[in-house]
Design an enzyme around this catalytic site. Structure first.
Site, mmCIF file in Angstrom:
data_model
loop_
_atom_site.group_PDB
_atom_site.id
_atom_site.type_symbol
_atom_site.label_atom_id
_atom_site.label_comp_id
_atom_site.label_asym_id
_atom_site.label_seq_id
_atom_site.Cartn_x
_atom_site.Cartn_y
_atom_site.Cartn_z
ATOM 1 N N GLU A 1 10.322 14.811 16.175
ATOM 2 C CA GLU A 1 10.568 14.838 14.734
ATOM 3 C C GLU A 1 9.653 15.904 14.111
ATOM 4 O O GLU A 1 8.436 15.852 14.286
ATOM 5 C CB GLU A 1 10.222 13.455 14.175
ATOM 6 C CG GLU A 1 10.588 13.277 12.734
ATOM 7 C CD GLU A 1 10.313 11.848 12.236
ATOM 8 O OE1 GLU A 1 9.296 11.264 12.633
ATOM 9 O OE2 GLU A 1 11.126 11.348 11.447
ATOM 10 N N GLU B 1 10.521 0.565 10.166
ATOM 11 C CA GLU B 1 11.508 1.620 9.930
ATOM 12 C C GLU B 1 10.790 2.928 10.215
ATOM 13 O O GLU B 1 9.910 3.338 9.460
ATOM 14 C CB GLU B 1 11.994 1.508 8.479
ATOM 15 C CG GLU B 1 13.325 2.174 8.260
ATOM 16 C CD GLU B 1 13.164 3.607 7.833
ATOM 17 O OE1 GLU B 1 13.202 4.483 8.716
ATOM 18 O OE2 GLU B 1 12.995 3.862 6.641
ATOM 19 N N CYS C 1 13.263 10.470 7.039
ATOM 20 C CA CYS C 1 13.298 9.895 8.382
ATOM 21 C C CYS C 1 14.676 10.050 9.026
ATOM 22 O O CYS C 1 14.791 10.217 10.226
ATOM 23 C CB CYS C 1 12.879 8.437 8.344
ATOM 24 S SG CYS C 1 13.735 7.505 7.093
ATOM 25 N N LYS D 1 0.847 -1.198 0.000
ATOM 26 C CA LYS D 1 0.000 0.000 0.000
ATOM 27 C C LYS D 1 0.880 1.245 0.000
ATOM 28 O O LYS D 1 1.647 1.473 0.935
ATOM 29 C CB LYS D 1 -0.893 0.042 1.237
ATOM 30 C CG LYS D 1 -1.916 1.175 1.144
ATOM 31 C CD LYS D 1 -2.634 1.434 2.447
ATOM 32 C CE LYS D 1 -1.885 2.385 3.338
ATOM 33 N NZ LYS D 1 -1.706 3.730 2.774
#
Ligand code: NAI
Length: 777
Positions: free
Chosen positions: A391, A263, A297, A190
């Protein structure tokens, strides 16, 4: 702009890339896309629009998958899997090679489509995303070719559910699909809801390559569709995305037996020492935090500057920021493109607004429309400030200073994440001294954001677990050949008999190198099969686990000791066990009523010798990467491992766990086997006489159900292994989600404790850290 004006200003002229071909491809599909299931596109259904974030203009309609769509994709993948695996490595390699070729042939179409859909500068999609995706397929075509020879005794997991984010849509697809196909799996993938188009173009390419139907299935939709895939009958979930969703997926798959790799996010430090090549470090920083608008990331989003150069560095950095070119991502001279979606833009604004410190944004003209956010630098924040910890996932750099290398390491590691880190210094000794001390899965030395299919990528701590790329990424899509059996419930013997020996022997726990009484003040009787009382062990509880974890954490010197030293200590342990082998064999026989004690003790001694032998032989590797340098794949210990020992082989099981963990530099907290705990409580005397440093091995007795929760929830435990005959796998995996510790659980299956399977143990006891260093021309 006239030529004359260009000469006057010496500014870049616009160099727009045409969107015509990409728009024509969308039109060919009627501007509306269904899913790609069993080798064909389904009819478009209800869904949502995908828009160009740079202009807000609608690009195409995307279908939101229903449960029925997901089910039919999974069943197509299931049906196709045996045939795909049955082609053998070389057979699969041909198809993968064809996919790589087609990606290359249509490289510009993919790049333009990616930029249109995601907003990233064409320079990046053209020079990085798409070439790296091709490289991934070429590399893994090679892996498929040689897999039978290079990975003997491993087979495909089956069907893999794969969920990818929007920041590198095609590249993340390649990272997921290539290793899965190479090893004989089939997939249901997906893409993220903001960026489905290149995945659908990839589906087209699968048809062109003649890939057997059902091998690759693409279903589109939002997080709800992701949840459906997670819940479906797949054998593995591979996810890249936010830490929060990663945590949800960990909980949702707990106890299901599905393999999982995550991840997740990061807040990666970018450390610059005073002897660094400052101009290079600044160019590196542009790549670290303004590449893909900081929506990366592993973005180097925390700048840690050596105090002597901080002022000069920041002055130069601001001058460089003022020269960044922000605007139409399809313009080849653009450095910073659009943020993926208004939702993300708002998220960034909210985080930066009201932030402390001092905020610098260069005076760049933002386009009148579209999702643009200026490059931003925030200085003067305390290390605990939310912006130093959270983040942001945007073009926002935060910065603070340090004075000594030790302080740099402490600041770098002051985060719950552990994805990547960058170190700049012309003194390579200093860089290579710092690299092992950083809590990160990837370290770049005098460079940043380097990626390659041959180099493992992935994190530690709350950045997730598992690696993508390299041998370690490949083997995460395989399992050992052969089936295991269901573990029969093993019950403790009851009884009311008196002790054979009138001298009371209450076996203590063993914590921090000392015998310890249980905090609860309760003891449990241990009986033999005929009901005779063999002794008592302490009823362990959360507090004993806490003390044991503290002791293990305090024994961190073991992780830094040499393989040679660890080998010597394990040999010595084997020697001392051998000297007392009769006593241990008799004890095992008394607890089990069988006569297998001698065989088990001999195997345990042999196991210690084997792991002692391995202790200095689990080498790292130097991976050849097509960039100036090499990527070192260094094996590091996982850290503190909590383990529930098996009842089927109480001594051999515990010794195997301990031997593998210690050999690789880990410390362990062992929950003794529940039925035959005395096999392990006797063992502390062997440890005491074998120079095993205090805190490296801690032994807690008690009911596994009482001890598993505290271990799985403990934030200072890095991994939990369970071989318990109590059914605790699901609970452990669910509770491990808190700090996303690694888990290795038996899911109620037996294992052959006498098998020679050291490799699997050594892999579980280590993490691969990829260290990119300059090397050669
Ligand atoms: P997300 O983690 O929600 O989305 C990533 C993928 O997971 C998408 O395909 C999404 O549809 C899917 N997903 C969402 N919820 C799911 C669920 N419950 N079960 C299964 N799949 C699910 O990321 P999002 O919302 O797009 O971005 C939010 C924040 O996440 C960003 O601001 C950033 O901080 C972080 N992020 C980190 C990424 C990374 O590579 N580490 C990538 C994307 C986002």
């Amino acid at each position: 702009m006239k030529i004359r004006e260009i000469f006057d200003t010496m500014d870049y002229g616009p160099a727009p890339e045409s969107a015509d071909e990409a728009l024509a491809w969308i039109k060919q599909h009627g501007g509306q896309f269904g899913h790609y299931i069993n080798g064909a596109f389904t009819k478009p259904g209800k869904g949502f629009d995908s828009a160009n974030p740079a202009t807000g203009v609608r690009l195409a309609g995307i279908t939101e998958a229903t449960q029925k769509d997901v089910d039919s994709a999974v069943s197509a993948a299931r049906k196709a899997q045996p045939g795909w695996a049955g082609l053998g490595g070389p057979g699969r390699a041909r198809f993968m090679y064809a996919l790589a070729r087609l990606l290359q042939k249509h490289a510009r179409l993919f790049s333009v489509l990616e930029t249109l859909d995601n907003g990233k500068p064409i320079r990046e999609s053209r020079d990085l995303d798409i070439p790296l995706a091709q490289r991934h397929f070429y590399y893994h075509a090679g892996m498929a070719q040689i897999m039978d020879e290079a990975l003997p005794g491993r087979e495909a997991l089956g069907v893999c559910g794969q969920i990818v984010p929007w920041n590198f849509p095609l590249l993340m697809l390649a990272w997921k699909i290539a290793p899965a196909l190479a090893t004989g799996n089939t997939v249901v993938l997906k893409p993220a809801e903001y960026t489905s188009l290149t995945a659908l173009l990839f589906a087209d390419i699968c048809s062109q390559a003649g890939l057997p139907p059902g091998v690759v299935n693409i279903v589109t939709g939002d997080g709800t569709v992701g949840e459906m895939i997670v819940a479906s009958e797949v054998d593995k979930i591979a996810f890249t995305g936010s830490t929060e969703v990663g945590r949800q997926i960990r909980r949702a798959t707990a106890g299901s037996g599905k393999a999982l790799t995550l991840e997740l996010g990061g807040k990666s430090p970018y450390i610059v020492f005073d002897d660094a090549d400052i101009d290079s470090a600044i160019e590196g920083l542009v790549d670290a935090i303004w590449f893909n608008q900081g929506q990366v990331c592993c973005a180097g989003s925390r700048l840690l500057l050596h105090e002597p150069i901080a002022e000069d560095f920041l002055t130069r950095l601001k001058a460089r920021m003022a020269k960044l070119r922000l605007g139409d991502p399809l313009d080849k001279c653009i450095d910073v493109g659009a943020i993926v979606d208004p939702v993300q833009l708002e998220r960034i604004r909210e985080m930066v607004e009201g932030a402390g410190g001092s905020c610098f944004q260069p005076d760049l003209a933002l386009p009148a429309q579209g999702c643009f956010y200026p490059p931003t630098l925030i200085t003067g924040l305390a290390p605990s400030d939310p912006l130093m910890q959270e983040e942001i996932f945007g073009p926002v750099l935060v910065s603070c200073t340090f004075r000594t290398p030790d302080e740099a390491v402490a600041l770098a590691n002051n985060t719950r994440y552990g994805l990547a880190a960058t170190v700049w210094s012309e003194n390579v000794n200093l860089c290579l001294d710092i690299a092992p001390k950083l809590a990160a899965g990837v370290v770049w030395v005098n460079a940043t954001n380097l990626f390659d299919a041959a180099a493992g990528f992935g994190g530690v701590r709350e950045s997730g677990f598992g690696r993508e790329g390299g041998w370690e990424g490949l083997s995460a899509y395989t399992r050992p050949v052969g089936k295991s059996a269901k573990l029969a419930p093993i019950k403790a013997h009851g009884g009311a008999g008196a002790a054979a020996d009138p001298v009371d022997r209450t076996a203590k726990m063993y914590i921090g190198g000392k015998q310890a009484r249980p905090d609860s003040g309760y003891s449990i009787a241990v009986h033999g099969p005929k009901g005779q009382l063999l002794g008592h062990v302490g009823q362990g509880s959360r507090k004993d686990i806490r003390n044991a974890v503290e002791a293990a954490r305090g024994a961190g010197g073991w992780a830094r000791s040499t393989g040679h030293l660890r080998a010597q200590i394990l040999y010595y342990t084997a020697e001392n066990l051998s000297a007392r082998s009769d006593e241990f064999a008799n004890r095992l026989n008394a607890m089990s009523g069988a006569r297998t004690g001698r065989k088990e003790v001999d195997a345990a001694i042999d196991r210690l010798f084997t792991f002692a032998a391995w202790a200095d032989k689990v080498d790292g590797q130097a991976r050849g990467v097509p960039i100036r340098g090499v990527a070192l794949a260094m094996r590091e210990p996982v850290g503190v491992i909590g383990a529930l020992c098996p009842d089927e082989a109480p001594l051999l099981g515990a010794v195997t766990i301990m031997g593998a963990a210690l050999a690789m530099g880990n410390r362990v907290v062992l929950a003794a086997p529940k039925v035959s705990p005395l096999a392990l409580t006797d063992f502390y005397q062997v440890l005491d006489t074998s120079d095993v440093p205090a805190g490296c091995v801690n032994i807690v007795t008690g009911t596994h159900a009482d001890l598993a929760g505290p271990l799985a929830k403990h934030l200072d435990v890095d991994a939990v292994w369970s071989f318990s005959s109590s059914d605790l796998s699901g609970a452990i995996e669910a509770e491990s989600a808190l700090n996303l510790k690694r888990t290795w659980v038996n899911n109620g299956q037996t294992r052959d404790w006498y098998a020679q399977d050291s490799r699997e143990w050594l892999d579980q006891a280590t993490e691969v850290k990829t260290v990119w260093i300059p090397y050669g021309e």
